[in-house]
Design a protein around this motif. Structure first.
Motif, short mmCIF file in Angstrom:
data_model
loop_
_atom_site.label_atom_id
_atom_site.label_comp_id
_atom_site.label_asym_id
_atom_site.label_seq_id
_atom_site.Cartn_x
_atom_site.Cartn_y
_atom_site.Cartn_z
N LEU A 26 27.89 60.95 -25.25
CA LEU A 26 26.78 61.83 -25.14
C LEU A 26 26.45 61.70 -23.64
CD1 LEU A 26 24.51 61.82 -28.29
CD2 LEU A 26 25.81 63.53 -27.33
N GLY A 27 26.29 60.43 -23.16
CA GLY A 27 25.88 60.39 -21.65
C GLY A 27 26.86 61.14 -20.88
N ALA A 28 28.15 61.00 -21.14
CA ALA A 28 29.09 61.74 -20.21
C ALA A 28 28.90 63.27 -20.38
CB ALA A 28 30.75 61.20 -20.69
N ILE A 29 28.79 63.69 -21.55
CA ILE A 29 28.72 65.14 -21.78
C ILE A 29 27.24 65.57 -21.11
CG2 ILE A 29 28.64 66.92 -23.33
CD1 ILE A 29 29.99 65.33 -25.45
N VAL A 30 26.36 65.05 -21.34
CA VAL A 30 24.97 65.53 -20.88
C VAL A 30 25.02 65.41 -19.25
CG1 VAL A 30 22.42 65.09 -20.75
CG2 VAL A 30 23.84 64.94 -22.98
N GLY A 31 25.40 64.29 -18.88
CA GLY A 31 25.87 64.17 -17.38
C GLY A 31 26.46 65.38 -16.86
N LEU A 32 27.61 65.72 -17.38
CA LEU A 32 28.28 66.63 -16.89
C LEU A 32 27.88 68.14 -16.87
CD1 LEU A 32 32.00 65.66 -18.31
CD2 LEU A 32 31.24 65.52 -15.67
N MET A 33 27.16 68.23 -18.07
CA MET A 33 26.27 69.71 -18.02
C MET A 33 25.44 69.51 -16.91
SD MET A 33 26.36 69.96 -22.23
CE MET A 33 24.75 70.40 -22.22
N LEU A 34 24.51 68.52 -16.93
CA LEU A 34 23.34 68.70 -16.00
C LEU A 34 23.96 68.80 -14.42
CD1 LEU A 34 21.09 65.68 -17.32
CD2 LEU A 34 20.71 67.87 -17.31
N GLY A 35 25.27 67.95 -14.15
CA GLY A 35 25.78 68.02 -12.81
C GLY A 35 26.44 69.24 -12.59
N ASN A 37 25.29 72.43 -14.01
CA ASN A 37 24.25 73.45 -14.28
C ASN A 37 22.83 73.19 -13.20
OD1 ASN A 37 25.34 74.82 -16.19
ND2 ASN A 37 24.70 73.29 -17.68
N LEU A 38 22.68 72.00 -12.76
CA LEU A 38 21.49 71.81 -11.72
C LEU A 38 22.12 71.47 -10.38
CD1 LEU A 38 18.97 69.91 -14.25
CD2 LEU A 38 18.98 72.50 -13.71
N GLY A 40 20.56 69.94 -6.53
CA GLY A 40 19.49 69.50 -5.47
C GLY A 40 18.44 68.85 -6.01
N ALA A 41 17.14 69.31 -5.67
CA ALA A 41 15.93 68.84 -6.02
C ALA A 41 15.76 68.85 -7.54
CB ALA A 41 14.75 69.44 -5.50
N GLU A 42 16.21 70.05 -8.14
CA GLU A 42 15.96 70.18 -9.64
C GLU A 42 16.79 69.17 -10.46
OE1 GLU A 42 15.76 74.43 -11.77
OE2 GLU A 42 17.59 74.17 -10.55
N LEU A 43 18.08 68.72 -10.09
CA LEU A 43 18.93 67.84 -10.69
C LEU A 43 18.12 66.40 -10.47
CD1 LEU A 43 21.46 66.76 -12.15
CD2 LEU A 43 22.51 66.58 -9.82
N GLY A 44 17.65 66.11 -9.13
CA GLY A 44 16.94 64.99 -9.03
C GLY A 44 15.86 64.58 -9.72
N LYS A 45 15.10 65.58 -10.13
CA LYS A 45 13.86 65.61 -10.97
C LYS A 45 14.18 64.97 -12.41
CE LYS A 45 10.64 68.92 -9.71
NZ LYS A 45 10.22 70.27 -9.93
N VAL A 46 15.21 65.77 -12.85
CA VAL A 46 15.73 65.53 -14.35
C VAL A 46 16.24 63.99 -14.26
CG1 VAL A 46 17.31 65.91 -16.18
CG2 VAL A 46 16.26 67.80 -14.87
N LEU A 47 17.02 63.69 -13.29
CA LEU A 47 17.69 62.08 -13.30
C LEU A 47 16.72 61.11 -13.16
CD1 LEU A 47 21.09 62.78 -11.34
CD2 LEU A 47 20.61 62.82 -13.80
N PHE A 226 27.64 60.34 -14.24
CA PHE A 226 28.48 61.71 -14.34
C PHE A 226 27.77 62.68 -13.73
CE2 PHE A 226 32.42 61.31 -17.04
CZ PHE A 226 32.30 60.00 -17.31
N ALA A 227 26.35 62.95 -13.63
CA ALA A 227 25.79 63.97 -13.34
C ALA A 227 25.71 63.95 -11.63
CB ALA A 227 24.26 64.04 -13.50
N THR A 228 25.70 62.59 -11.16
CA THR A 228 25.82 62.69 -9.77
C THR A 228 27.18 62.78 -8.99
OG1 THR A 228 25.58 60.23 -9.75
CG2 THR A 228 23.35 61.59 -9.27
#
Ligand code: ASP
Length: 438
Positions: A26-35, A37-38, A40-47, A226-228
């Motif tokens: 799940l961590g990998a899937i959610v991370g890839l989706m966040l990475g 779809n978001l 810069g600052a938006e991704l930073g906020k969620v992370l 995964f998101a970064t």
């Protein structure tokens, strides 16, 4: 009596390994989706919301490290009764310890061959500069093994080798006093032993409680990675797993089966595998040498290890003989170093050999102990996973796949005990050969 259900029962009742693997995926899937779809600052906020859950896991492991090493090593060393040690016990002890060096060497060799690493994304590297540390000469590293002041060694940026040295001296002295002919001395030594035994039990309980948090911690750690860093990470982690399991398979086939069992002991390989298979598979599913102990003892009996020897050597092996853990330390530390661009010097490698062996001796036979010990090996070559640093990101990745590595570690750990004791028994002539149809 039926267990009372509470609102988190669904979580605690499910198998831990399955939960950790779900957290990983799940961590990998959610991370890839966040990475994707978001940005810069938006991704930073969620992370920033997710990251603390992972950091908490690393902090918990870091918190428990010194007390775990201290209590389990004291109990391990004090359990080796000098009277039992004799020639046979002494040989078993030495083989247990020295085989760990060979295991670490296998882990290192395969890691250098496979070069497992994940290039850490720039955002995670801010702290990398803080990892560069003055390179210590080997003689200074060796001298530092003896702490000048044990309180300082514990309190100030822990000198782990120093702590281990003191702990081993303490435990060994305690084991001598437990066998004293003076009743008063014996009783007080027994009381001290029981205190440490109790503390070790408490620590193991704490580790298993922390492991209940592992699925959430792993989810958060892997999600951030995964998101970064994107899908490229998958390749790196797959190579890390391939490096470890290749070293693991080579060690079992070449070292355990061909060299120790066939060549040195002159025992037939396939019947041997047949005798130890239950211990191997139980370790696979429990990821705990301690929990597998009753089965390991049964397999040791089938392998012809006499009762008086197995009742001493197998529990001791479950505590200090962990070649699977030693192989893992070698592979994992190279993964961390390569991922953060830390060049391993000759002195680093010597330190790793010593520390990884001690880590294997000091790891408790419970799930996840090896990855706590990895912190100790890392710290000794100057890699501390402080939040936000590249080291923390690399450690997070190896922590994410730890449950899989632990399956391999534990299975190699338990069969190692039977391999070595039956090998020594065969050489010294006390292995019960009627169990082998001879
Ligand atoms: N789980 C392993 C064992 O019980 C220890 C480790 O984590 O390396 O043998």
């Amino acid at each position: 009596m039926e267990k009372k259900k509470h609102f988190l029962s669904w979580y605690f009742d499910a198998n831990l390994l399955v939960r950790i693997l779900i957290g990983l995926v799940l961590g990998a899937i959610v991370g890839l989706m966040l990475g994707s779809n978001l940005a810069g600052a938006e991704l930073g906020k969620v992370l920033n919301v997710i990251r603390p859950f992972g950091d908490l896991f690393i902090r918990l492991l870091w918190m428990i490290m010194v007390p775990v090493i201290f209590s389990t090593l004291v109990v391990g060393a004090a359990s080796i009764s000098p009277s039992k040690l004799g020639k046979t016990g002494g040989t078993i002890f030495l083989v247990y310890v020295f085989s760990s060096f060979i295991a670490v060497a296998f882990g290192l060799a395969f890691a250098f061959l496979f070069q497992p690493h994940v290039a850490i994304a720039a955002s995670a590297v801010e702290g990398a500069a803080s990892q560069t540390r003055a390179v210590q000469s080997l003689s200074v590293t060796l001298l530092n093994i003896v702490p000048q002041n044990i309180v300082n060694a514990v309190l100030h940026s822990p000198n782990l080798l120093g702590i281990i040295f003191f702990t081993l001296c303490f435990g060994t002295s305690l084991s001598v006093l437990r066998a004293s002919s003076n009743e008063r001395t014996r009783n007080s030594a027994e009381a001290v032993f029981n205190v440490f035994d109790g503390i070790a039990e408490v620590m193991i309980k704490m580790v298993s409680a922390i492991m209940q948090y592992a699925p959430i911690g792993v989810f958060a750690l892997i999600c951030v990675v995964f998101a970064t860093s994107g899908p490229a990470v998958i390749g790196g982690l797959a190579v890390a797993l391939a490096a470890y399991f290749s070293a693991w398979a080579a060690y079992i086939i070449i070292w355990y089966l061909l060299i120790c069992t066939k060549l040195i002991a002159g025992l037939p390989v396939f019947p041997f595998i047949y005798k130890v298979k239950e211990a191997f598979f139980t370790a696979f599913v429990t990821r705990s040498s301690a929990a597998t102990l009753p089965i390991t003892l049964e397999c040791a009996e089938k392998a012809g290890i006499p009762k008086d020897i197995r009742s001493f050597a197998i529990p001791l092996g479950a505590t200090i003989n962990m070649d699977g853990t030693a192989i893992y330390q070698g592979t994992a530390i190279v993964f961390v170093a390569l991922s953060i661009g830390h060049v391993l010097t000759g002195a680093d490698l010597a330190t790793i050999m010593i520390m990884a062996t001690l880590a294997a001796i000091g790891a408790a036979g419970v799930p996840g102990a090896g990855v706590i010990m990895l912190l100790m090996v890392m710290a000794q070559i100057g890699l501390t996973p402080e939040a936000g640093t590249a080291t923390a990101a690399a450690y997070a990745m190896i922590l994410g796949i730890d449950a899989l590595m632990d399956i391999g570690r534990t299975s190699a750990n338990v069969i190692g005990d039977i391999v070595y004791v039956s090998m020594i028994g065969r050489r010294q002539g006390w292995l019960e050969m009627d169990k082998w149809g001879k």
